[in-house]
Design a protein around this motif. Structure first.
Motif, PDB file in Angstrom:
ATOM      1  N   ARG A  33      -0.474  -2.192   6.543  1.00 53.45           N
ATOM      2  CA  ARG A  33       0.828  -1.651   6.926  1.00 53.45           C
ATOM      3  C   ARG A  33       1.738  -1.431   5.967  1.00 53.45           C
ATOM      4  N   ARG A  34       2.079  -2.626   5.236  1.00 50.90           N
ATOM      5  CA  ARG A  34       2.806  -2.876   4.049  1.00 50.90           C
ATOM      6  C   ARG A  34       2.354  -1.869   2.817  1.00 50.90           C
ATOM      7  N   ARG A  35       1.315  -1.898   2.509  1.00 48.80           N
ATOM      8  CA  ARG A  35       0.785  -1.007   1.581  1.00 48.80           C
ATOM      9  C   ARG A  35       0.939   0.522   1.784  1.00 48.80           C
ATOM     10  N   ARG A  36       0.799   0.887   3.172  1.00 48.49           N
ATOM     11  CA  ARG A  36       0.724   2.313   3.750  1.00 48.49           C
ATOM     12  C   ARG A  36       2.269   2.665   3.603  1.00 48.49           C
ATOM     13  N   ALA A  37       3.102   1.700   3.858  1.00 48.59           N
ATOM     14  CA  ALA A  37       4.560   2.152   3.886  1.00 48.59           C
ATOM     15  C   ALA A  37       5.117   2.472   2.650  1.00 48.59           C
ATOM     16  N   GLN A  38       4.436   1.417   1.566  1.00 49.44           N
ATOM     17  CA  GLN A  38       4.882   1.667   0.098  1.00 49.44           C
ATOM     18  C   GLN A  38       4.329   3.106  -0.257  1.00 49.44           C
ATOM     19  N   PHE A  39       3.033   3.229   0.046  1.00 44.71           N
ATOM     20  CA  PHE A  39       2.434   4.508  -0.572  1.00 44.71           C
ATOM     21  C   PHE A  39       3.519   5.960   0.069  1.00 44.71           C
ATOM     22  N   LEU A  40       3.853   5.703   1.435  1.00 37.37           N
ATOM     23  CA  LEU A  40       4.583   6.745   2.080  1.00 37.37           C
ATOM     24  C   LEU A  40       5.929   6.796   1.406  1.00 37.37           C
ATOM     25  N   ARG A  41       6.578   5.744   0.870  1.00 34.15           N
ATOM     26  CA  ARG A  41       7.824   5.841   0.194  1.00 34.15           C
ATOM     27  C   ARG A  41       7.648   6.399  -1.037  1.00 34.15           C
ATOM     28  N   ASP A  42       6.574   6.134  -1.874  1.00 30.82           N
ATOM     29  CA  ASP A  42       6.460   6.802  -3.038  1.00 30.82           C
ATOM     30  C   ASP A  42       6.151   8.219  -2.868  1.00 30.82           C
TER      31      ASP A  42
END
Length: 74
Positions: A33-42
């Motif tokens: 979830r943390r990696r997905r959230a970072q991807f969506l922010r980028d």
């Protein structure tokens, strides 16, 4: 297991190959979830940058999206 004809495609993945493919241990749900959230922010940041750099294209895309939403049947 029945014999396959010579021209039949053969499975080339052996036991060693599947071990190397699956050697990356999947992370925990929290890390995923943390990696997905970072991807969506980028992704959102990249879209915002593109909109700032190409305002005419962004406006056209926004209008097309609104038109699609108006014509979509729920």
């Amino acid at each position: 297991m029945p014999d396959l004809p010579d021209d039949a495609p053969k499975d080339t993945s052996g036991p060693g190959e599947s071990a190397t493919r699956g050697s990356r241990v999947p992370g925990t749900d929290a890390e995923r979830r943390r990696r997905r959230a970072q991807f969506l922010r980028d992704l959102a940041e990249a879209r915002a940058l593109r909109d700032r750099v190409q305002p005419r294209r962004a406006k056209a895309a926004r209008l097309r999206h609104e038109l699609r939403m108006r014509t979509f049947r729920w």
